[in-house]
Design a protein around this motif. Structure first.
Motif, short mmCIF file in Angstrom:
data_model
loop_
_atom_site.label_atom_id
_atom_site.label_comp_id
_atom_site.label_asym_id
_atom_site.label_seq_id
_atom_site.Cartn_x
_atom_site.Cartn_y
_atom_site.Cartn_z
N ARG A 22 6.07 11.90 -0.39
CA ARG A 22 6.93 12.90 0.23
C ARG A 22 6.13 13.91 1.07
N LYS A 23 4.82 13.81 1.03
CA LYS A 23 3.99 14.70 1.83
C LYS A 23 4.07 14.29 3.30
N HIS A 24 3.93 15.27 4.17
CA HIS A 24 3.94 14.94 5.60
C HIS A 24 2.90 15.80 6.32
N SER A 38 0.86 -1.19 0.00
CA SER A 38 0.00 0.00 0.00
C SER A 38 0.89 1.23 0.00
N ILE A 39 0.66 2.14 -0.95
CA ILE A 39 1.43 3.37 -1.06
C ILE A 39 0.49 4.56 -1.19
N THR A 68 5.19 10.53 -8.98
CA THR A 68 4.34 11.31 -8.07
C THR A 68 5.14 11.69 -6.82
N ASP A 69 4.58 12.59 -6.03
CA ASP A 69 5.27 12.97 -4.79
C ASP A 69 4.38 12.79 -3.56
#
Length: 467
Positions: free
Chosen positions: A462-464, A421-422, A458-459
């Motif tokens: 990298r989201k937080h 899962s990503i 995609t990024d």
């Protein structure tokens, strides 16, 4: 693009900086210990901090790295372990009020293997009590309290690997270990906006892990990226004489995205999912499919073979094996210490499953595996939204949710398939959504490579969260 804070970097990037001596393992360990003590406690993600062990391991890592002795890409990287993995002389409470004083005198095999890889254990992480073996309806069904989603503390981090998902999502550890019997890695990975890998059944030794369901339990990595998951799996996979179900070969990760050739394009099967009531999930998934089509992958509809009760068979096996594993507890007064009455009742009910019903479920399982594996004649990998919902409200029973859940945990776990899962975007209230990639037995390399391909384009990973 704004620079990613140090504590949100991937394990691979942290390891690279450590090898380049741009930071020290001791410095990184102290940073994570501080965040675990503050943010981790507020999210109810921490079962036990291990500062003395962590700093000792970090100092050893710094010494070896300074001498040019590199054990693995994870050398010196701090991590957390779900608190159902035995750690020598450190409490291992299984998230259970009935086991709050439990301590083992040995390490689980995965803990030992990560120590050999040079990783630094900074914390034991919270979980749903007994990994939810009796079924549960309360996010608060844990010795450590309800584990909060780092994207919104009024939402649940998911179960049963709640603390592992929240700790990685909140940047409290470089990576974590979770376990899955039926969705316990993929669900918190989706809710917390991280990458989580459920390996093939038998890929990773379970010696030293709490037994919930002997024929379904799996241990896997939870991290910031598919690439991270690959290197962590490489470190923990392989044969173990202490676990007779463990595969006789290890896993060597090749960190490269997939390339689809026109002469032999990768075949992706899209599993059925009803997104009519969740248009934001459909939009995110369609955008994900566009990424794969851009890479010239062949995308077509797929479906599970009909007329097989996948979820019912899986549920009966979990009920029977889980109650057998906890029979001593069930027949004692300590059962009343569990936080969720539904879990207490479920464990008791599991003891009444007859041998005939259990064997019937296992026969259904054999038939299901044969039917399910026929899908690999037409597809290389299967894809779907991990779930059709975002993290639910933490104050309500899970059964009170009016959102469709969806998910592929029953068939995939019944067959022992690996799954990744990503992150694939955001849904309601800016909460994360997950994309699930499912592969054939032993197919981790291909599904991880597809995950890397998606994360190259995609990024989302990298989201937080705005902590």
């Amino acid at each position: 693009m704004a620079e990613i804070p140090l504590h949100y970097l991937s394990a691979v990037e942290l390891g690279r900086r450590l090898r380049e001596k741009r930071l020290s393992s001791v410095e990184l360990t102290r940073l994570y210990l501080e965040r675990l003590e503050t943010i981790g406690r507020s999210l109810n993600a921490v079962a036990e901090l291990t500062p003395e062990l962590a700093l000792s391991q970090a100092r050893q890592a710094d010494k070896e790295l300074a001498e040019g002795r590199i054990r693995s890409p994870l050398h010196g990287v701090p991590y957390g372990a779900k608190d159902l993995l035995a750690t020598k002389n450190i409490p291992t409470r299984w998230g259970s009020p009935a086991h709050k004083d439990q301590v083992f005198d040995y390490d689980a095999t995965v803990i030992r293997k990560l120590q050999e890889a040079g990783a630094v254990l900074v914390a034991k992480l919270s979980l749903i009590e007994l990994a939810g073996g009796g079924g549960y309806d309360m996010p608060a069904a844990s010795l450590d309290g309800p584990c909060r989603c780092p994207w919104n503390p009024n939402r649940w981090a998911g179960g049963s690997s709640s603390g592992s998902g929240a700790a990685v999502g909140a940047g409290l550890v470089g990576f974590a270990l979770g376990t899955e019997t039926w969705g316990s890695i993929t669900v918190p990975a989706a809710f917390c906006g991280i990458s989580g890998l459920r390996p093939t059944y038998g890929r990773v030794s379970r010696h030293g892990a709490m037994a919930l369901c002997w024929t379904l339990d799996k241990i896997g990595p939870m991290a910031r990226s598919a690439e991270d998951c690959g290197f962590i799996l490489q470190a923990i996979a392989g044969p173990d004489p202490l676990d007779a179900t463990c595969a006789p070969i290890g896993f060597r990760f090749r960190a490269r995205p997939l390339v689809s050739r026109k002469s032999h394009p990768l075949r992706l099967g899209v599993l059925p999912h009803d997104t009519s009531k969740v248009p934001e999930v459909q939009k995110a998934f369609e955008e994900a499919l566009a990424v794969f089509r851009k890479r010239n992958f062949h995308v077509a509809e797929a479906s599970y073979p009909p007329d097989i009760p996948y979820n019912a068979a899986t549920g009966l096996i979990v009920a029977a094996e889980g109650s057998a594993a906890f029979e001593e507890l069930i027949r004692s007064e300590r059962l009343q210490l569990l936080a969720d009455p539904q879990q207490q009742a479920g464990l008791i009910a599991g003891l009444s499953v007859s041998a005939a019903d259990y064997l019937r479920a296992q026969r259904v399982r054999k038939k299901a595996i044969e039917a399910l594996n026929s899908l690999w004649e037409r597809f290389d990998l299967l894809i779907a939204p991990t779930l059709l919902t975002v993290a639910p409200e933490i104050s309500k029973p899970l059964s009170a949710s009016t959102e469709p859940w969806g998910g592929n945990g029953g068939p995939g776990n019944l067959a022992g398939w690996p799954s990744l899962s990503i992150p694939m975007g955001f849904g309601k209230e800016n909460l994360p959504l997950g994309l699930e990639i499912i592969g054939p037995p032993g197919g981790e390399q291909t599904l991880l490579a597809l995950g890397m391909t998606f994360q190259q384009e995609t990024d989302w990973h990298r989201k937080h969260p705005p902590l």
